[in-house]
Design an enzyme around this catalytic site. Structure first.
Site, PDB file in Angstrom:
ATOM      1  CB  SER A 229      -0.961  -0.003   1.185  1.00  0.00           C
ATOM      2  OG  SER A 229      -2.124  -0.680   0.817  1.00  0.00           O
ATOM      3  NE  ARG A 230       0.787   5.755  -1.805  1.00  0.00           N
ATOM      4  CZ  ARG A 230       0.443   5.069  -2.883  1.00  0.00           C
ATOM      5  NH1 ARG A 230       0.765   3.797  -2.983  1.00  0.00           N
ATOM      6  NH2 ARG A 230      -0.198   5.656  -3.879  1.00  0.00           N
ATOM      7  CG  ASP A 254       5.308  -3.018  -4.612  1.00  0.00           C
ATOM      8  OD1 ASP A 254       6.306  -3.324  -5.300  1.00  0.00           O
ATOM      9  OD2 ASP A 254       4.386  -2.291  -5.033  1.00  0.00           O
ATOM     10  CD  GLU A 259       7.677   4.220  -2.355  1.00  0.00           C
ATOM     11  OE1 GLU A 259       7.425   3.189  -1.708  1.00  0.00           O
ATOM     12  OE2 GLU A 259       7.043   4.560  -3.369  1.00  0.00           O
ATOM     13  CG  HIS A 291       5.325   2.093  -5.557  1.00  0.00           C
ATOM     14  ND1 HIS A 291       5.173   3.035  -4.565  1.00  0.00           N
ATOM     15  CD2 HIS A 291       4.080   1.846  -6.024  1.00  0.00           C
ATOM     16  CE1 HIS A 291       3.893   3.359  -4.465  1.00  0.00           C
ATOM     17  NE2 HIS A 291       3.209   2.633  -5.337  1.00  0.00           N
TER      18      HIS A 291
HETATM   19  P1  NAI Z   1      -9.845   1.694  -1.556  1.00  0.00           P
HETATM   20  O1  NAI Z   1     -10.134   3.137  -1.301  1.00  0.00           O
HETATM   21  O2  NAI Z   1     -10.737   0.941  -2.487  1.00  0.00           O
HETATM   22  O3  NAI Z   1      -9.811   0.900  -0.167  1.00  0.00           O
HETATM   23  C1  NAI Z   1      -9.184   1.393   0.975  1.00  0.00           C
HETATM   24  C2  NAI Z   1      -9.866   0.768   2.178  1.00  0.00           C
HETATM   25  O4  NAI Z   1      -9.162   1.208   3.349  1.00  0.00           O
HETATM   26  C3  NAI Z   1     -11.335   1.204   2.338  1.00  0.00           C
HETATM   27  O5  NAI Z   1     -12.153   0.072   2.545  1.00  0.00           O
HETATM   28  C4  NAI Z   1     -11.312   2.107   3.555  1.00  0.00           C
HETATM   29  O6  NAI Z   1     -12.518   2.044   4.314  1.00  0.00           O
HETATM   30  C5  NAI Z   1     -10.144   1.523   4.334  1.00  0.00           C
HETATM   31  N1  NAI Z   1      -9.619   2.433   5.335  1.00  0.00           N
HETATM   32  C6  NAI Z   1      -9.614   3.792   5.328  1.00  0.00           C
HETATM   33  N2  NAI Z   1      -9.071   4.250   6.469  1.00  0.00           N
HETATM   34  C7  NAI Z   1      -8.741   3.183   7.212  1.00  0.00           C
HETATM   35  C8  NAI Z   1      -8.158   2.997   8.499  1.00  0.00           C
HETATM   36  N3  NAI Z   1      -7.829   4.063   9.261  1.00  0.00           N
HETATM   37  N4  NAI Z   1      -7.965   1.752   8.952  1.00  0.00           N
HETATM   38  C9  NAI Z   1      -8.323   0.668   8.206  1.00  0.00           C
HETATM   39  N5  NAI Z   1      -8.892   0.771   6.984  1.00  0.00           N
HETATM   40  C10 NAI Z   1      -9.094   2.008   6.491  1.00  0.00           C
HETATM   41  O7  NAI Z   1      -8.330   1.652  -2.060  1.00  0.00           O
HETATM   42  P2  NAI Z   1      -7.634   0.508  -2.923  1.00  0.00           P
HETATM   43  O8  NAI Z   1      -7.791   0.802  -4.370  1.00  0.00           O
HETATM   44  O9  NAI Z   1      -8.017  -0.819  -2.411  1.00  0.00           O
HETATM   45  O10 NAI Z   1      -6.085   0.813  -2.594  1.00  0.00           O
HETATM   46  C11 NAI Z   1      -5.554   0.580  -1.300  1.00  0.00           C
HETATM   47  C12 NAI Z   1      -4.199   1.245  -1.222  1.00  0.00           C
HETATM   48  O11 NAI Z   1      -3.290   0.555  -2.103  1.00  0.00           O
HETATM   49  C13 NAI Z   1      -4.164   2.687  -1.755  1.00  0.00           C
HETATM   50  O12 NAI Z   1      -4.478   3.599  -0.750  1.00  0.00           O
HETATM   51  C14 NAI Z   1      -2.763   2.853  -2.230  1.00  0.00           C
HETATM   52  O13 NAI Z   1      -2.020   3.467  -1.198  1.00  0.00           O
HETATM   53  C15 NAI Z   1      -2.258   1.441  -2.453  1.00  0.00           C
HETATM   54  N6  NAI Z   1      -1.862   1.181  -3.839  1.00  0.00           N
HETATM   55  C16 NAI Z   1      -0.600   0.703  -4.085  1.00  0.00           C
HETATM   56  C17 NAI Z   1      -0.185   0.426  -5.373  1.00  0.00           C
HETATM   57  C18 NAI Z   1       1.176  -0.153  -5.662  1.00  0.00           C
HETATM   58  O14 NAI Z   1       1.600  -0.161  -6.832  1.00  0.00           O
HETATM   59  N7  NAI Z   1       1.897  -0.655  -4.686  1.00  0.00           N
HETATM   60  C19 NAI Z   1      -1.063   0.700  -6.508  1.00  0.00           C
HETATM   61  C20 NAI Z   1      -2.402   1.142  -6.138  1.00  0.00           C
HETATM   62  C21 NAI Z   1      -2.753   1.399  -4.850  1.00  0.00           C
END
Ligand code: NAI
Length: 344
Positions: A229-230, A254, A259, A291
Site C-alpha cells: 500500500s504505502r 513493495d 522510497e 513499487h
Molecule cells: P480503496 O479506497 O478501495 O480501499 C481502501 C480501504 O481502506 C477502504 O475500505 C477504507 O474504508 C479503508 N480504510 C480507510 N481508512 C482506514 C483505516 N484508518 N484503517 C483501516 N482501513 C481504512 O483503495 P484501494 O484501491 O483498495 O487501494 C488501497 C491502497 O493501495 C491505496 O491507498 C494505495 O495506497 C495502495 N496502492 C498501491 C499500489 C502499488 O503499486 N503498490 C497501486 C495502487 C494502490
C-alpha cells in the site's frame, strides 16, 4: 491542451501518447519529479500529471497555480502526496481510483508465495546448478489465517485470492463493508490471530505507522507481513527490530517509507545511502520490490485512458469529473459520492 507530465518513465510514454493523441492532447514529458524547483516547468500548461513520489505540497500548488495550471491529474489511486486541503479553491485534483486492483492484489500474493516457498532463493540456486533443497522448507498457505487491513477494491480481491488457497480470512477496516461476508475483527484481534498480515488501506495521519513496535509485539511469533500500500503504514525501524528479534518471520515490501529518493531508479553501482533499507534488503527473509505492484500492461493502459478522460471531462464539462478529490464536505470519499457539480 498542454499537460506537463512529471516523473516520466519509459513505460509511461506509449500508453499516454496513444490515448492523449486521440483527444488532441499534448504531453510535455519530464523525467524530473515535481517539486518546488521544477514546478515552473508546468508554466503555460493547463494540467500537471503527477505520480506517487512527486511532491505536491502547499508551495508547489501555489507555484503551479501562479503558472496557470488549473488541474493536477494524479495517475495513481493514492493521493497522500498531495495537500488536497491547500489545493481547495485553487487547483482541482483528480486521480485514478481503480486501474487494476488485480495487479496489486496479485502482486501481493506473488510476493507471499515467493517468500514462503523461497522461490527467490531457488531461482538463484538452480541458475548456478545448485540443486540442493537445504534451507528451502516453506509452509502451506492452506488453513493459515490471513489478516487483511483495508477491505476496499484491492483488499477484497486479495481476500478472494486467499480464499482460493483455502486460507481463513479475518479483516479490519475503519469502515467495514456491510453484507460483504467478511469476518471483521478489531485491529488488536487481527494482530493477535494472523499468521500473515497484508495492508491495503490508504496512508493518512491516522494510519501512519499503523504497524509499529507495539503492534508487532502483539503479533504471532513468525508472522509474515505484506505491504503493497504505502511505506509509512509500517514503521520500518520497528520492522527491522522485529525481524532481528525473530518476532517477524518474513516481510514482503513493495513500498517503503523513504522510497521517494530510491525507488524507480537504477542505483546499481552506487553506494546506497539509506542504511535502514540496505539492512532490510540484506535480510534473508525480506523481499523488496520497488513499487512495482501496479505495473501490468492492463493497469498502464487503464491509467492512461482514465487520466486522459479525467482531464477531458474536467475541461469539457464545466469541471465536473467523477474522479475529483476535494475537501468540500470535509470527507473526500463522501464528497465524491454526493457531488453533483464541480467542487469549487
Ligand atoms: P480503496 O479506497 O478501495 O480501499 C481502501 C480501504 O481502506 C477502504 O475500505 C477504507 O474504508 C479503508 N480504510 C480507510 N481508512 C482506514 C483505516 N484508518 N484503517 C483501516 N482501513 C481504512 O483503495 P484501494 O484501491 O483498495 O487501494 C488501497 C491502497 O493501495 C491505496 O491507498 C494505495 O495506497 C495502495 N496502492 C498501491 C499500489 C502499488 O503499486 N503498490 C497501486 C495502487 C494502490
Amino acid at each position: 491542451m498542454k499537460v506537463a507530465f512529471f516523473d516520466t518513465k519509459p513505460y509511461d510514454v506509449p500508453s499516454f501518447e496513444k490515448y492523449g493523441a486521440q483527444k488532441g492532447m499534448e504531453f510535455k514529458f519530464y523525467e524530473t519529479k515535481l517539486n518546488e524547483d521544477t514546478a515552473p516547468l508546468a508554466d503555460g500548461c493547463e494540467a500537471a500529471c503527477v505520480f506517487v513520489n512527486d511532491t505536491v505540497n502547499a508551495a508547489v500548488i501555489d507555484r503551479l497555480h501562479a503558472g496557470g495550471v488549473k488541474l493536477i491529474a494524479l495517475r495513481s489511486a493514492g493521493y497522500n502526496n498531495v495537500d488536497i486541503e491547500h489545493a481547495f479553491g485553487k487547483i482541482h485534483v483528480v486521480h485514478v481510483p481503480a486501474y487494476s486492483p488485480y495487479s496489486v492484489a496479485e502482486h501481493a500474493m506473488a510476493l507471499l508465495l515467493t517468500s514462503i516457498r523461497r522461490i527467490h532463493k531457488a531461482y538463484i540456486r538452480t541458475r548456478e546448478f545448485n540443486f540442493s533443497l537445504n534451507g528451502l522448507t516453506g509452509f502451506d498457505l492452506h488453513g493459515k489465517t490471513v489478516g487483511v487491513i483495508g477491505t476496499g477494491k484491492i483488499g477484497r480481491i486479495f481476500i478472494d485470492i486467499c480464499r482460493g488457497f483455502g486460507m481463513k480470512v479475518i479483516a479490519y477496516d475503519k469502515f467495514p463493508a456491510p453484507d460483504s461476508g467478511i469476518d471483521y475483527v478489531s485491529l488488536d484481534e487481527l494482530f493477535a490471530r494472523s499468521d500473515i498480515i497484508s495492508v491495503h488501506c490508504p496512508l493518512t495521519a491516522e494510519t501512519r505507522h499503523l504497524i509499529d513496535g507495539a503492534a508487532i509485539a502483539r503479533m504471532k511469533k513468525g508472522v509474515v507481513i505484506l505491504n503493497t500500500s504505502r511505506g509509512a503504514l509500517i514503521d520500518a525501524e520497528a520492522l527491522l527490530e522485529g525481524i532481528k528479534a525473530r518476532q517477524i518471520g518474513a516481510a514482503c515490501l513493495d513500498v517503503y517509507e523513504e522510497e521517494s529518493d530510491v525507488f524507480f531508479r537504477d542505483l546499481s553501482g552506487h553506494i546506497l545511502g539509506d542504511d535502514l533499507l540496505a539492512r532490510l534488503i540484506s535480510m534473508p527473509n525480506v523481499i523488496v520490490t520497488s513499487h512495482q505492484a501496479f505495473l501490468t500492461e492492463d493497469a498502464l493502459n487503464n491509467i492512461a485512458e482514465t487520466t486522459v478522460n479525467n482531464i477531458c471531462s474536467y475541461f469539457d464539462h464545466d469541471g465536473l469529473c467523477d474522479n475529483e478529490l476535494c475537501y468540500r464536505c470535509g470527507n473526500i470519499e463522501r464528497c465524491k459520492k454526493e457531488r453533483k457539480q464541480r467542487c469549487f
